[in-house]
Design a protein around this motif. Structure first.
Motif, PDB file in Angstrom:
ATOM      1  N   ILE A 171       0.836  -1.204   0.000  1.00  0.00           N
ATOM      2  CA  ILE A 171       0.000   0.000   0.000  1.00  0.00           C
ATOM      3  C   ILE A 171       0.870   1.253   0.000  1.00  0.00           C
ATOM      4  CG2 ILE A 171      -1.673   1.299   1.379  1.00  0.00           C
ATOM      5  CD1 ILE A 171      -2.754  -1.469   2.303  1.00  0.00           C
ATOM      6  N   TYR A 172       1.902   1.244   0.807  1.00  0.00           N
ATOM      7  CA  TYR A 172       2.842   2.374   0.867  1.00  0.00           C
ATOM      8  C   TYR A 172       3.425   2.659  -0.522  1.00  0.00           C
ATOM      9  CZ  TYR A 172       7.282   4.724   1.997  1.00  0.00           C
ATOM     10  OH  TYR A 172       8.359   5.583   2.035  1.00  0.00           O
ATOM     11  N   MET A 173       3.843   1.603  -1.218  1.00  0.00           N
ATOM     12  CA  MET A 173       4.455   1.779  -2.529  1.00  0.00           C
ATOM     13  C   MET A 173       3.422   2.121  -3.598  1.00  0.00           C
ATOM     14  SD  MET A 173       7.623   1.629  -2.054  1.00  0.00           S
ATOM     15  CE  MET A 173       8.150   1.625  -3.778  1.00  0.00           C
ATOM     16  N   ALA A 174       2.201   1.612  -3.470  1.00  0.00           N
ATOM     17  CA  ALA A 174       1.150   1.964  -4.422  1.00  0.00           C
ATOM     18  C   ALA A 174       0.844   3.451  -4.356  1.00  0.00           C
ATOM     19  CB  ALA A 174      -0.106   1.139  -4.147  1.00  0.00           C
ATOM     20  N   TYR A 175       0.805   3.985  -3.140  1.00  0.00           N
ATOM     21  CA  TYR A 175       0.589   5.425  -2.999  1.00  0.00           C
ATOM     22  C   TYR A 175       1.795   6.211  -3.516  1.00  0.00           C
ATOM     23  CZ  TYR A 175      -3.908   5.643  -0.646  1.00  0.00           C
ATOM     24  OH  TYR A 175      -5.257   5.618  -0.387  1.00  0.00           O
ATOM     25  N   ARG A 176       2.973   5.722  -3.271  1.00  0.00           N
ATOM     26  CA  ARG A 176       4.175   6.388  -3.776  1.00  0.00           C
ATOM     27  C   ARG A 176       4.188   6.434  -5.294  1.00  0.00           C
ATOM     28  NH1 ARG A 176      10.000   5.107  -1.295  1.00  0.00           N
ATOM     29  NH2 ARG A 176      10.419   6.397  -3.119  1.00  0.00           N
ATOM     30  N   SER A 177       3.640   5.391  -5.925  1.00  0.00           N
ATOM     31  CA  SER A 177       3.602   5.370  -7.384  1.00  0.00           C
ATOM     32  C   SER A 177       2.758   6.506  -7.945  1.00  0.00           C
ATOM     33  CB  SER A 177       3.054   4.029  -7.873  1.00  0.00           C
ATOM     34  OG  SER A 177       1.654   3.935  -7.652  1.00  0.00           O
ATOM     35  N   ALA A 178       1.842   7.023  -7.120  1.00  0.00           N
ATOM     36  CA  ALA A 178       1.015   8.158  -7.520  1.00  0.00           C
ATOM     37  C   ALA A 178       1.590   9.476  -7.020  1.00  0.00           C
ATOM     38  CB  ALA A 178      -0.405   7.974  -6.994  1.00  0.00           C
ATOM     39  N   GLY A 179       2.811   9.431  -6.438  1.00  0.00           N
ATOM     40  CA  GLY A 179       3.454  10.640  -5.935  1.00  0.00           C
ATOM     41  C   GLY A 179       2.995  11.055  -4.561  1.00  0.00           C
ATOM     42  N   LEU A 180       2.365  10.129  -3.821  1.00  0.00           N
ATOM     43  CA  LEU A 180       1.797  10.451  -2.516  1.00  0.00           C
ATOM     44  C   LEU A 180       2.558   9.723  -1.416  1.00  0.00           C
ATOM     45  CD1 LEU A 180      -1.946  10.052  -3.534  1.00  0.00           C
ATOM     46  CD2 LEU A 180      -0.590  12.154  -3.500  1.00  0.00           C
ATOM     47  N   SER A 181       2.693  10.379  -0.278  1.00  0.00           N
ATOM     48  CA  SER A 181       3.432   9.820   0.854  1.00  0.00           C
ATOM     49  C   SER A 181       2.482   9.557   2.014  1.00  0.00           C
ATOM     50  CB  SER A 181       4.540  10.787   1.290  1.00  0.00           C
ATOM     51  OG  SER A 181       5.239  10.258   2.400  1.00  0.00           O
ATOM     52  N   ILE A 182       2.445   8.294   2.463  1.00  0.00           N
ATOM     53  CA  ILE A 182       1.669   7.907   3.632  1.00  0.00           C
ATOM     54  C   ILE A 182       2.590   7.102   4.539  1.00  0.00           C
ATOM     55  CG2 ILE A 182      -0.471   7.855   2.288  1.00  0.00           C
ATOM     56  CD1 ILE A 182      -0.333   4.782   2.425  1.00  0.00           C
ATOM     57  N   PRO A 183       2.208   6.848   5.801  1.00  0.00           N
ATOM     58  CA  PRO A 183       3.069   6.058   6.698  1.00  0.00           C
ATOM     59  C   PRO A 183       3.366   4.673   6.135  1.00  0.00           C
ATOM     60  CG  PRO A 183       1.400   7.202   7.957  1.00  0.00           C
ATOM     61  CD  PRO A 183       1.041   7.398   6.517  1.00  0.00           C
ATOM     62  N   ARG A 184       4.512   4.138   6.535  1.00  0.00           N
ATOM     63  CA  ARG A 184       4.980   2.868   6.004  1.00  0.00           C
ATOM     64  C   ARG A 184       4.268   1.656   6.615  1.00  0.00           C
ATOM     65  NH1 ARG A 184       5.438  -1.535   5.409  1.00  0.00           N
ATOM     66  NH2 ARG A 184       7.216  -2.902   5.056  1.00  0.00           N
ATOM     67  N   THR A 185       3.974   1.676   7.912  1.00  0.00           N
ATOM     68  CA  THR A 185       3.484   0.487   8.604  1.00  0.00           C
ATOM     69  C   THR A 185       1.973   0.533   8.825  1.00  0.00           C
ATOM     70  OG1 THR A 185       3.723   1.372  10.840  1.00  0.00           O
ATOM     71  CG2 THR A 185       5.680   0.362   9.830  1.00  0.00           C
ATOM     72  N   THR A 186       1.401  -0.642   9.090  1.00  0.00           N
ATOM     73  CA  THR A 186      -0.021  -0.722   9.409  1.00  0.00           C
ATOM     74  C   THR A 186      -0.356   0.134  10.620  1.00  0.00           C
ATOM     75  OG1 THR A 186      -0.046  -2.993   8.599  1.00  0.00           O
ATOM     76  CG2 THR A 186      -1.900  -2.310   9.942  1.00  0.00           C
ATOM     77  N   SER A 231      -8.384  -4.266  18.767  1.00  0.00           N
ATOM     78  CA  SER A 231      -9.385  -3.499  18.022  1.00  0.00           C
ATOM     79  C   SER A 231      -8.993  -2.040  17.874  1.00  0.00           C
ATOM     80  CB  SER A 231     -10.752  -3.605  18.714  1.00  0.00           C
ATOM     81  OG  SER A 231     -10.668  -3.116  20.042  1.00  0.00           O
ATOM     82  N   ASN A 232      -8.094  -1.568  18.724  1.00  0.00           N
ATOM     83  CA  ASN A 232      -7.610  -0.189  18.622  1.00  0.00           C
ATOM     84  C   ASN A 232      -6.216  -0.104  18.019  1.00  0.00           C
ATOM     85  OD1 ASN A 232      -9.923   0.989  19.889  1.00  0.00           O
ATOM     86  ND2 ASN A 232      -9.127   0.304  21.866  1.00  0.00           N
ATOM     87  N   ASN A 233      -5.679  -1.256  17.667  1.00  0.00           N
ATOM     88  CA  ASN A 233      -4.306  -1.296  17.153  1.00  0.00           C
ATOM     89  C   ASN A 233      -4.190  -2.410  16.114  1.00  0.00           C
ATOM     90  OD1 ASN A 233      -1.629  -0.291  17.174  1.00  0.00           O
ATOM     91  ND2 ASN A 233      -0.957  -2.023  18.412  1.00  0.00           N
ATOM     92  N   PRO A 234      -4.879  -2.259  14.965  1.00  0.00           N
ATOM     93  CA  PRO A 234      -4.916  -3.341  13.975  1.00  0.00           C
ATOM     94  C   PRO A 234      -3.544  -3.653  13.402  1.00  0.00           C
ATOM     95  CG  PRO A 234      -5.799  -1.315  13.043  1.00  0.00           C
ATOM     96  CD  PRO A 234      -5.613  -1.063  14.509  1.00  0.00           C
ATOM     97  N   GLY A 235      -3.343  -4.937  13.094  1.00  0.00           N
ATOM     98  CA  GLY A 235      -2.032  -5.353  12.607  1.00  0.00           C
ATOM     99  C   GLY A 235      -2.019  -5.833  11.172  1.00  0.00           C
ATOM    100  N   HIS A 236      -3.155  -5.744  10.481  1.00  0.00           N
ATOM    101  CA  HIS A 236      -3.193  -6.189   9.087  1.00  0.00           C
ATOM    102  C   HIS A 236      -4.049  -5.221   8.282  1.00  0.00           C
ATOM    103  CE1 HIS A 236      -2.919  -8.824   5.679  1.00  0.00           C
ATOM    104  NE2 HIS A 236      -4.224  -8.994   5.623  1.00  0.00           N
ATOM    105  N   VAL A 237      -3.693  -5.022   7.012  1.00  0.00           N
ATOM    106  CA  VAL A 237      -4.399  -4.042   6.188  1.00  0.00           C
ATOM    107  C   VAL A 237      -4.455  -4.514   4.745  1.00  0.00           C
ATOM    108  CG1 VAL A 237      -2.262  -2.732   5.748  1.00  0.00           C
ATOM    109  CG2 VAL A 237      -4.490  -1.579   5.549  1.00  0.00           C
ATOM    110  N   GLY A 238      -5.525  -4.153   4.056  1.00  0.00           N
ATOM    111  CA  GLY A 238      -5.668  -4.427   2.638  1.00  0.00           C
ATOM    112  C   GLY A 238      -6.077  -3.168   1.906  1.00  0.00           C
ATOM    113  N   LEU A 239      -5.827  -3.136   0.605  1.00  0.00           N
ATOM    114  CA  LEU A 239      -6.175  -1.993  -0.233  1.00  0.00           C
ATOM    115  C   LEU A 239      -7.464  -2.303  -0.986  1.00  0.00           C
ATOM    116  CD1 LEU A 239      -5.431   0.757  -1.620  1.00  0.00           C
ATOM    117  CD2 LEU A 239      -4.267  -0.626  -3.369  1.00  0.00           C
TER     118      LEU A 239
END
Length: 361
Positions: free
Chosen positions: A256-271, A302-310
């Motif tokens: 997800i981090y790299m997909a956003y970078r491909s569009a020129g956008l910067s978001i946090p690296r980790t879940t 529930s307040n600190n999720p450890g997995h993410v999908g796009l």
């Protein structure tokens, strides 16, 4: 037949049954999250389960009410109904066994019901009111408000969820090995499943079809989302790699981090960084480019999720799941009980500024 031969045969049969109970389902939960299962698994809406594929063996061996249940939850979850039926056959002969734990109580290993769930993984007790916050695989297949491990409608749905979490319908051997840690068990169930299918084969979901990508990308609401989807979809088939940000492998947040970078956008690296970064959105309003988070993995909650999908379209996501979970792929998510929530990183003020500078608003 002599009495001595009859005794030997009975002893042998008792031994087989005893081994089956000893190897009761060990429903392990070491994988990060449920594999999705709303409907079926094909990316373009393919129905991977032909529920009319019933052999004469299946019709004569499976009680009619059980056959209807296997077919119903096979179709709804995408898990082959023949595999569900084969598990039911191997465990308790479709609930007909009179051994301990099948109709009441538990066997000595703590397993119960027609699909032989360990009570600890069902939810700690045999009957649980639904909804329940901590219900494990407890399921209410007949919608009576109770998840009853002895009720075949409930038990088969629970088994379907468990198998789907661990690889079904595609990786059946891994899913069945998670259900019962013995390769002889896996091979026996698969053989029974083949006998239950009229054509003697096991239907498998189709691989990701690049032809399905075009409508997904064209439906993207903005140019930024289009670029994000193009990058993420192009990574399918690559391996999960913890801490990976490509080009050869990714972890769940890395892609997800790299997909956003491909569009020129910067978001946090980790879940853990991505969860508070995006604007929270209500269930059902998610769209392409949003993120879906799960309570999964060591140290998460529930307040600190450890997995993410796009999210690539409502109900579908690109996911890098875990080392043993196969390559990066498209998956469904809406039936996973451990979803924490959804966010929209594109609404974060920092990203909005980036979009403006790039002319992508």
């Amino acid at each position: 037949m002599t009495s001595r031969v009859r005794i030997a045969l009975l002893v042998g049969l008792a031994g087989v049954v005893l081994v089956t109970l000893i190897m009761a389902p060990m429903l392990m939960s070491t994988f990060p999250s449920f594999l999705g299962g709303e409907g079926t698994s094909g990316d373009c809406g393919d129905d991977v389960t032909n529920v009319t594929n019933v052999s004469d063996t299946a019709q004569s061996d499976i009680p009619s009410n059980y056959l209807q249940i296997y077919k119903k939850w096979g179709k709804k979850t995408g898990v082959q109904w023949t595999v569900l039926a084969a598990v039911g056959k191997r465990e308790t002969d479709h609930g007909r066994s009179n051994l301990a734990g099948v109709k009441s109580g538990t066997n000595y290993a703590g397993a119960a019901g027609p699909m032989q769930f360990l009570i600890s993984t069902w939810g700690g007790k045999a009957k649980i009111k639904i909804p329940s916050k901590f219900n494990g695989y407890a399921s209410d297949g007949d919608e009576d408000g109770i998840a009853d491990v002895y009720n075949p409608a409930d038990a088969v749905l629970g088994a379907a969820k468990m198998l789907k979490r661990n690889g079904a319908p595609g990786d059946l051997k891994r899913a069945l090995f998670a259900y019962n840690h013995a390769m002889w068990y896996v091979e026996q169930v698969l053989e029974i499943a083949r006998r239950y299918a009229s054509d003697g084969t096991l239907e498998l979901p189709p691989a990701d079809d690049p032809a399905c990508d075009t409508p997904l990308v064209e439906a993207a609401p903005t140019d930024a989302v289009r670029k994000i989807l193009e990058y993420a979809l192009a990574q399918r088939g690559k391996p999960y790699r913890w801490g990976g940000t490509g080009p050869d492998g990714f972890d769940c947040s890395g892609i997800i981090y790299m997909a956003y970078r491909s569009a020129g956008l910067s978001i946090p690296r980790t879940t853990f960084g991505q969860w508070p970064f995006g604007v929270k959105i209500p269930k059902g309003s998610e769209q392409a480019g949003d993120l879906v988070f799960f309570n999964s993995g060591p140290g998460t909650s529930s307040n600190n999720p450890g997995h993410v999908g796009l999210v690539v379209s409502p109900g579908k996501m690109v996911e890098a799941r875990c080392t043993l979970c196969g390559p990066i792929k498209m998956a469904t998510y809406r039936d996973r009980p451990n979803i924490v929530g959804y966010t929209r990183p594109l609404q974060n003020p920092t990203v909005l500024g980036q979009l403006k500078r790039l002319g992508l608003t």
